[in-house]
Design an enzyme around this catalytic site. Structure first.
Site, PDB file in Angstrom:
ATOM      1  CG  HIS A   1      -2.037  18.811 -69.904  1.00 56.00           C
ATOM      2  ND1 HIS A   1      -1.636  18.846 -71.209  1.00 56.00           N
ATOM      3  CD2 HIS A   1      -1.980  17.522 -69.510  1.00 56.00           C
ATOM      4  CE1 HIS A   1      -1.362  17.617 -71.598  1.00 56.00           C
ATOM      5  NE2 HIS A   1      -1.558  16.793 -70.582  1.00 56.00           N
TER       6      HIS A   1
ATOM      7  CG  ASP B   1      -2.782  12.356 -63.244  1.00 53.53           C
ATOM      8  OD1 ASP B   1      -3.080  11.170 -63.447  1.00 53.53           O
ATOM      9  OD2 ASP B   1      -1.849  12.927 -63.837  1.00 53.53           O
TER      10      ASP B   1
END
Ligand code: CMC
Length: 392
Positions: free
Chosen positions: A270, A327
């Site tokens: 991320h 996710d």
């Protein structure tokens, strides 16, 4: 180029001031309007989270009832909207249908084109929140060749969406509370994430004073990409690929580390979190709970757990501070609920909608708000003489 500095991928550029979402990437902290995401996911509802993001405060009982009532009255789509679906190929990706139909809403609601009209902004907000689940369910029905199921006003937001998606006229439909609660929680966890790619897109398009439908349609397209919301679909495809290769997790991890053919561990990493994504922690636990409550087991969950374990004890990932993101586990839950892989990113969009709307409002209302217009470092030829075609 004077004072212009290059910041690849906007890694260090704050483009806006915002009072909506607080994110501490080192600490793994996420709060909407100051409320910890863990509390909202555990105790809140999606609609009150949407209200919170958009209005800044949790609603009172009366505000909540009025908000829900207003949304309920706008869930139907104009019958002509159905013709868009007739025109789409049957194997169209639902994200393409979603963004196209949202964009088309500005043709049906021409009283939405002035972002400085408060009444118009309010109406567009309600229409979008009300209609996106209907638009999403129609996209699913199109893909499987079933008749569309109209919304029902006596159902909650999540219940109504599930019924429009999974019920058929030929049979009674029963909502499973496990599925309802899990989807409610997942939508809350996706509701905002400050200046991510799709939200920045919504703001950038909106900064030209384009209407809300146009801005959010652009955001949906930005979300579709596999590095952003499309990662949930890619994760499941990755897990299926590993399963097809005999569940050889070691070989897959080696390919990722060697950057073979650009293979990445999807659902990991991320830009801002350099620690556990707090959403992933909650979702990992939910994946276990939902699968066991639905009485399902999924070999893909075992593969995901093995991948995570390998990655978290491997220098490649720890040195780069790559942890599971939102996710990584969502797709396994969506799959257990009965959604096809192509719908996963649509579910992300349903969740992210209140965040996009809240950020669009904040931008429009910001005094002195300017059009978004990044600069560049020019690297081409500085100047040359035109050469006639016969002399080239
Ligand atoms: N697998 C393998 N290597 C990775 C991964 C990954 N998932 N993510 C980053 N890296 C490596 C990358 O190759 C680079 O290595 P090196 O230093 O050797 O060049 C290093 O880690 C830094 O990565 P980066 O690409 O500079 O990081 P970024 O902040 O630009 O990208 C990201 C963030 C999320 C796009 C990226 O981590 C990624 O592609 N992850 C996989 C896709 C994914 O799961 N996306 C969902 C993000 S969370 C929810 C959302 O936004 O929708």
């Amino acid at each position: 180029t004077g004072l212009v500095t290059l910041d690849s991928g906007y890694g260090n550029t704050a483009a806006y001031k915002s009072a909506i979402t607080y994110l501490d990437g080192e600490g793994g902290v996420l709060r909407y309007r100051g409320y910890p995401i863990e509390q909202l996911a555990e105790r809140g509802t999606f609609l009150e989270t949407a209200y919170l993001l958009i209005h800044g405060e949790l609603p009172t009982v009366d505000q909540q009832a009025a908000f829900k009532d207003e949304i309920t009255r706008h869930t139907l789509l104009h019958e002509d909207v159905k013709r868009f679906y007739d025109g789409f190929p049957r194997d169209a990706h639902p994200m393409a249908m979603l963004s196209s139909v949202v964009s088309a809403l500005s043709t049906f609601y021409q009283d939405s084109h002035n972002p400085f009209d408060e009444e118009q902004r309010h109406l567009s907000t309600i229409r979008l929140l009300a209609k996106l689940p209907t638009i999403a369910a129609y996209a699913y029905k199109k893909a499987i060749g079933h008749p569309v199921v109209y919304p029902r006003n006596d159902l909650g937001y999540v219940e109504n969406f599930l019924r429009m998606t999974f019920s058929v006229p030929a049979a009674e439909f029963e909502l499973d509370p496990v599925v309802v609660n899990a989807l409610e929680k997942l939508l809350i966890l996706h509701a905002d994430h400050e200046q991510n790619c799709s939200t920045s897109t919504v703001r950038l398009v909106g900064s030209s004073q384009a209407n809300m439908f146009a801005s959010i349609s652009a955001g949906i397209n930005a979300l579709w990409g596999p590095l952003h919301g499309g990662a949930n679909q890619s994760v499941l495809e990755m897990l299926q690929g590993i399963q097809a290769s005999g569940s050889d997790v070691d070989t897959f991890i080696r390919k990722v580390k060697d950057k073979e053919d650009g293979v990445k561990l999807m659902g990991f990493g991320h830009r801002v979190y350099k620690n556990f994504d707090p959403r992933a922690k909650i979702i990992k636990a939910a994946a276990h709970d939902v699968l066991s409550a639905l009485g399902k087991s999924d070999e893909l969950l075992d593969i995901a757990l093995k991948l995570e374990e390998h990655a978290l004890s491997d220098d490649y990932f720890t040195e780069r501070k790559l942890y599971p993101n939102v996710d990584f586990y969502t797709g396994l839950i969506y799959r257990a609920m009965g959604f096809p892989t192509s719908m996963f990113t649509v579910l992300f969009a349903l969740g992210r909608l209140p965040g996009w709307i809240a950020q669009w409002h904040e931008m429009i209302k910001e005094p002195g708000s300017r059009i978004g217009r990044p600069r560049q470092i020019y690297t081409g030829v500085v100047e040359r003489e035109y050469v006639p075609i016969e002399s080239r």
